[in-house]
Design an enzyme around this catalytic site. Structure first.
Site, PDB file in Angstrom:
ATOM      1  N   PHE A 114       7.802  35.114  14.283  1.00 51.68           N
ATOM      2  CA  PHE A 114       8.301  34.389  15.455  1.00 51.68           C
ATOM      3  C   PHE A 114       9.527  35.079  16.054  1.00 51.68           C
ATOM      4  O   PHE A 114       9.622  35.259  17.271  1.00 51.68           O
ATOM      5  CB  PHE A 114       8.645  32.950  15.036  1.00 51.68           C
ATOM      6  CG  PHE A 114       9.276  32.111  16.109  1.00 51.68           C
ATOM      7  CD1 PHE A 114       8.497  31.314  16.934  1.00 51.68           C
ATOM      8  CD2 PHE A 114      10.656  32.082  16.269  1.00 51.68           C
ATOM      9  CE1 PHE A 114       9.082  30.513  17.919  1.00 51.68           C
ATOM     10  CE2 PHE A 114      11.252  31.288  17.242  1.00 51.68           C
ATOM     11  CZ  PHE A 114      10.458  30.513  18.073  1.00 51.68           C
ATOM     12  N   ASP A 115      10.478  35.469  15.216  1.00 54.21           N
ATOM     13  CA  ASP A 115      11.719  36.088  15.698  1.00 54.21           C
ATOM     14  C   ASP A 115      11.435  37.370  16.471  1.00 54.21           C
ATOM     15  O   ASP A 115      11.942  37.582  17.579  1.00 54.21           O
ATOM     16  CB  ASP A 115      12.636  36.424  14.526  1.00 54.21           C
ATOM     17  CG  ASP A 115      13.152  35.210  13.788  1.00 54.21           C
ATOM     18  OD1 ASP A 115      12.345  34.300  13.507  1.00 54.21           O
ATOM     19  OD2 ASP A 115      14.347  35.168  13.470  1.00 54.21           O
TER      20      ASP A 115
END
Length: 300
Positions: free
Chosen positions: A210-211
């Site tokens: 996600f990051d």
């Protein structure tokens, strides 16, 4: 926190909104810090109290700490609810599926804060870096901010295996995706809330990648990403499954490598949330953004 429950407003409309708005005073700003947790009952109370004490003593504006429980199977969520009843400004939410990205998406898409941030539950990153992390967001100089362990001024204590994997992964991002940020994986990030909400619908991953996906989307959109060197110490009890995470990250990199580039959105200059050099009437004392951020809140 309530706001845009769906978090599905078009990116272009959110990024283009807000022209001409007057920047509020520092004390009117709200920062929400999300702490994703999974089976962290042993450290949760100690670290949330430490974080709460740090923010209370060092920030002059409002903050909220949201404990986001990722389907824990121990006593983490009951403890989180207990902390929310005990500490002002602490709340707890429960999700029935695992995934750090899922937790951040859930909280950030509903937040009505000006700045949204997150940090890992083990507080591996030194909290002294939090004010430098959010300062460029409040001043309007950046749209997202990340902690980095891979620059000269960072102070990092971790084993050789994780050091090699981390550096290799970020070199891979630069080689394959032309990433211009130095550390995609450090669990210490923040962003202007309206920008984060604009990006979320296009972020597909709900786990550890996600990051990286959020940062790459921000870079491709032309957003400004600032970096803050951090002090970071490896948690020997970390629940990160290294091999599985690496494989998932490699699949994510391949997906982004061959993903059709997003249409570049026009990002206007935005008013700062805190004025660096406020206009002053003759004979009055001006306050800088830094002094507004660090001064103790006056009784009302």
């Amino acid at each position: 926190m309530t706001g845009d429950p769906a978090g599905e407003a078009p990116a272009s409309s959110l990024l283009l909104a807000g022209d001409g708005q007057q920047a509020p005073a520092a004390r009117d700003c709200l920062v929400e810090v999300t702490v994703p947790v999974y089976n962290e009952e042993k450290i949760l109370a100690r670290n949330i109290r430490r974080l709460h004490s740090c923010l209370t003593g060092n920030l002059s504006f409002h903050f909220v700490i949201t404990i986001a429980d990722n389907a824990s199977t121990d006593g983490t969520f009951p403890l989180a609810r207990q902390l929310s009843a005990e500490l002002p400004g602490v709340s707890a939410v429960h999700l029935d599926r695992k995934g750090r990205g899922l937790a951040l998406r859930h909280v950030w898409s509903r937040s009505d804060a000006d700045i949204v941030a997150y940090m890992d539950a083990d507080l591996s990153t030194g909290l002294d870096a939090f004010l430098p992390l959010i300062a460029p967001l409040l001043s309007g100089h950046s749209d997202l901010a990340i902690g980095t362990r891979l620059v000269h001024d960072a102070q990092v204590v971790r084993g050789l295996r994780r050091e090699v994997i981390s550096r290799a992964y970020n070199l891979l991002l630069r080689a394959t995706l032309s990433a211009r940020f130095s550390d995609a994986q450090c669990g210490f990030k923040a962003g202007r809330a309206e920008v984060i909400r604009a990006l979320l619908p296009d972020v597909q991953d709900d786990a550890w990648f996600f990051d990286t996906e959020l940062l790459m989307l921000a870079q491709r959109t032309g957003l400004r990403i600032s970096e803050v060197p951090v002090a970071w110490a490896e948690d020997p009890d970390s629940k990160v499954e290294i091999v599985r995470t690496v494989l998932e990250d490699l699949r994510g990199v391949a997906r982004l490598r061959f993903r059709r580039p997003d249409e570049r959105l026009r990002v206007p200059s935005r008013p700062p949330l805190v004025q660096d050099e406020p206009d002053c009437e003759p004979g009055t004392k001006c306050r800088s953004a830094h002094s507004e951020l660090t001064a103790p809140e006056q009784p009302r």
